[in-house]
Scaffold this active site. Structure first.
Site, PDB file in Angstrom:
ATOM      1  N   PRO A  18       0.803  -1.217   0.000  1.00 16.75           N
ATOM      2  CA  PRO A  18       0.000   0.000   0.000  1.00 16.75           C
ATOM      3  C   PRO A  18       0.844   1.279   0.000  1.00 16.75           C
ATOM      4  O   PRO A  18       1.528   1.582   0.964  1.00 16.75           O
ATOM      5  CB  PRO A  18      -0.797  -0.097   1.305  1.00 16.75           C
ATOM      6  CG  PRO A  18      -0.646  -1.497   1.759  1.00 16.75           C
ATOM      7  CD  PRO A  18       0.666  -1.961   1.238  1.00 16.75           C
ATOM      8  N   GLU A  19       0.816   1.980  -1.090  1.00 14.14           N
ATOM      9  CA  GLU A  19       1.382   3.322  -1.143  1.00 14.14           C
ATOM     10  C   GLU A  19       0.197   4.273  -1.192  1.00 14.14           C
ATOM     11  O   GLU A  19      -0.954   3.841  -1.129  1.00 14.14           O
ATOM     12  CB  GLU A  19       2.294   3.468  -2.371  1.00 14.14           C
ATOM     13  CG  GLU A  19       3.500   2.550  -2.288  1.00 14.14           C
ATOM     14  CD  GLU A  19       4.815   3.245  -2.614  1.00 14.14           C
ATOM     15  OE1 GLU A  19       4.927   4.463  -2.388  1.00 14.14           O
ATOM     16  OE2 GLU A  19       5.729   2.557  -3.103  1.00 14.14           O
TER      17      GLU A  19
END
Length: 284
Positions: A18-19
DNA sequence: CTTTCAGCCTGACGGC
DNA sequence: TGCCGTCAGGCTGAAA
């Protein structure tokens, strides 16, 4: 009746690493299902996350109403009548909307149950993520730099902060006090598009080149959010893979392969304990 | 002040 | 086949 019909499609909202774009996509996916709902229960199966899940969180949130859901940096903020949940997906966390009757999977740690029958399930194999509770402002948010997609993030600001600093530009733009939400993947990609070597000292980069870099950070993130949206629609139809798999990555994870611009061999180095891939010809 | 680095954690992968 | 070492990564807080 409608809600259960929709839930039957099992809308997945997940991401591998997750960015910021993945967190934004998750926000868009979960918000319509939980906003305005009353919390009927909170199940904690595994409290040992990045920080121990706040003691008594279940009792604190029960019967409260979700009055807002938002994002700051890579944090999701679930605002209740009194207090808020601060959720971070860490390295491997994901959230999905499903039903109470859905069997628990391995690494499903927390479930937020809502009055419309939907539940928000938190899944996180590496447990680097966090669920924090606060009645007031969260400490984690107090010293963060600007949002990369906001107007007060630009090259002039980067240049000003970098003045006199020797740190390499890649760990510099990954520093949350400089700008939030730029992880290893997007830092690498933005530097490639800007033609800047990741190991160049931040204090020795011109304002003009920082203008270019800030612009590319915005574009790379915006493109990824756009693709995340596409992926989300696919997910509603029970198909598709997480967002950035579909994205064209020029350098991240491509060490030893050919540069998409000059066909030279992409090199790899380590900066701030992070692997960094770049083209020694195109990036100076 | 700036910069570096260990630690948190599991799954994937390569070597034997 | 299975075991073992290594790597991946965001973030924090302590050390340099």
């Amino acid at each position: 009746m409608t809600i259960f019909y929709k839930l039957a499609t099992l809308m997945y909202v997940s991401s591998y690493m997750p960015e910021l774009p993945e967190v934004e996509t998750t926000l868009k996916g979960i918000k319509p299902w939980i906003l305005g709902q009353q919390i009927t229960g909170l199940i904690i199966r595994q409290a040992s996350l990045r920080w121990p899940v706040t003691d008594g969180m279940s009792a604190l949130v029960k019967n409260q109403t979700v009055v807002d859901v938002s994002r700051r940096a890579k944090y999701l903020i679930v605002q209740l009548n009194h207090g808020s949940l601060l959720i971070h997906l860490g390295m491997s966390g994901s959230l999905r909307i499903t039903e109470v009757s859905t069997p628990w999977r391995k690494h499903d740690h927390i479930e937020l149950q809502l009055s419309n029958g939907a539940v928000l399930r938190y899944h996180d194999p590496r447990r680097f993520g966090s669920w924090l509770w606060s009645e007031e402002d969260h400490q984690q948010l107090s010293h963060l730099g600007p949002e990369p997609l906001s107007d007060n993030f630009d090259g002039a600001r980067l240049w000003h902060i970098a003045k006199g600093r020797k740190i390499a530009v890649k760990p510099f733009i990954m520093d949350n006090k400089v700008v939030v939400g730029v992880g290893n993947i997007y830092a690498s990609e933005a530097l490639f598009r800007s033609g800047i070597r990741p190991d160049r000292s931040a204090g020795r980069i011109s304002q003009k080149r920082f203008d270019c870099l800030a612009g590319h950070i915005k574009v790379v993130l915006a493109e990824a959010i756009e693709q995340g949206g596409t992926t989300l629609r696919d997910f509603v139809n029970s198909q598709g893979d997480p967002g950035y798999f579909q994205q064209t990555l020029d350098v991240y994870g491509r060490a030893g392969q050919a540069c998409n611009d000059c066909s030279g061999v992409l090199k790899e180095c380590r900066l701030g304990q992070r692997s960094s891939v770049f083209c020694p010809v195109c990036q100076r």
